[in-house]
Design a protein around this motif. Structure first.
Motif, short mmCIF file in Angstrom:
data_model
loop_
_atom_site.label_atom_id
_atom_site.label_comp_id
_atom_site.label_asym_id
_atom_site.label_seq_id
_atom_site.Cartn_x
_atom_site.Cartn_y
_atom_site.Cartn_z
N TRP A 6 6.91 7.02 77.95
CA TRP A 6 6.78 8.48 78.04
C TRP A 6 7.23 8.98 79.41
N LEU A 10 10.38 11.58 79.96
CA LEU A 10 10.32 12.85 80.68
C LEU A 10 11.24 12.84 81.90
N ALA A 13 14.79 13.34 80.68
CA ALA A 13 14.96 14.71 80.20
C ALA A 13 15.17 15.68 81.37
N VAL A 240 15.74 12.83 74.01
CA VAL A 240 15.76 13.57 75.27
C VAL A 240 16.74 14.74 75.18
N LEU A 243 15.14 18.10 74.93
CA LEU A 243 14.47 18.68 76.08
C LEU A 243 15.42 19.09 77.20
#
Length: 300
Positions: A6, A10, A13, A240, A243
């Motif tokens: 995770w 992030l 992204a 990704v 995002l």
């Protein structure tokens, strides 16, 4: 996905959502070709030592042909198209248009993977989203249409590059592959960068943006993305793309005073829906996680 996956998700992204904002800052004082060449050089200076330490540079010798082609379609071509495109359109629109890449991949792979009703609907929705974004955001603006066209060509080039990696370069260690392609980019574009060396003083913001593009948005992002694939599989890692545009739009609106129109939201919603439907695996393609040996190679 576990916590590490995770975190990498992030991280990628964000790192792949901010280039469009940084490019806008860099091209205020630097030419587009100078920005792309500098970005490639900086990334190569980071990635090649990593490959050397891991002892994977030798893998490039036998695959230099494939690596050279990949450098053209994955970095030189799309980076130039995006950077020149952003001369005419906003960073927000650039990020949104690039999000259509999974739809393009699904279309290109329609000959080898089943084109179900869901995938077909996804393709239609994805391209409808592009039509909304381009038709309403740059309608009547010839230079805007040119910039949007360049970015869409970049998305197609990215899609072709993704397929090339999967089919021809999957056995090349990621740090060596990324280091090789960025080094080739720097070498090929060096003469053009020298010819466009800035004659006027360059603001610190432009140099900072270029450095961040090379170190974070290219070198670090590539390594993080490959590790994410090893931990979560390519399907989940590819999410990704959903995002990245959010980050691009947020930065563009907040720091560059770019407009946030209803067409932007509607077009993005259509693109995301199209990507989700067109990339859903068929029943025979459910297991997309890498093998233990492949995962160890990518993570190592």
């Amino acid at each position: 996905m576990n916590r590490r996956a995770w975190f990498l998700f992030l991280l990628v992204a964000v790192l792949w959502g901010i280039p469009y904002f940084l490019i806008k800052l860099a091209i205020e004082d630097l030419s587009p070709v100078f920005v792309v060449a500098g970005r490639g050089l900086i990334a190569a200076l980071v990635l090649l030592p990593v490959a050397a330490v891991r002892g994977t540079l030798g893998a490039l010798r036998a695959r230099i042909g494939v690596v050279s082609v990949l450098a053209a379609v994955h970095i030189i071509g799309p980076f130039l198209l995006i950077t020149y495109g952003e001369v005419h359109i906003t960073s927000s629109l650039t990020g949104l248009l690039i999000a259509v890449e999974p739809v393009v991949i699904a279309l290109l792979m329609s000959g080898t993977e089943p084109l179900t009703r869901g995938r077909t609907l996804g393709l239609v929705l994805g391209f409808a989203g592009v039509a909304v974004l381009v038709g309403l955001d740059v309608s009547g603006d010839r230079l805007g249409l040119l910039g949007a066209g360049m970015v869409l060509l970049a998305a197609i080039s990215y899609a072709v590059a993704t397929m090339l990696v999967q089919r021809r370069a999957a056995d090349v260690p990621p740090e060596a592959l990324a280091g090789g392609t960025t080094a080739i980019t720097a070498i090929v574009l060096a003469p053009f960068a020298i010819l466009t060396w800035p004659s006027e003083p360059v603001h610190a913001s432009a140099w900072t943006a270029l450095a961040l593009l090379g170190v974070l948005c290219t070198a670090v992002a590539l390594l993080a993305f490959y590790r994410l694939i090893a931990l979560a599989g390519s399907n989940r890692a590819g999410l990704v793309t959903y995002l990245n545009p959010v980050v691009a739009v947020f930065l563009g609106v907040l720091f560059l005073n770019e407009p946030l129109r209803w067409s932007t939201v509607a077009g993005f919603a259509l693109v995301v829906a199209g990507c989700w439907l067109s990339t859903r695996p068929a029943a025979t393609y459910q297991n997309d996680a890498p093998s233990e040996r492949e995962a160890a190679r990518l993570a190592g």
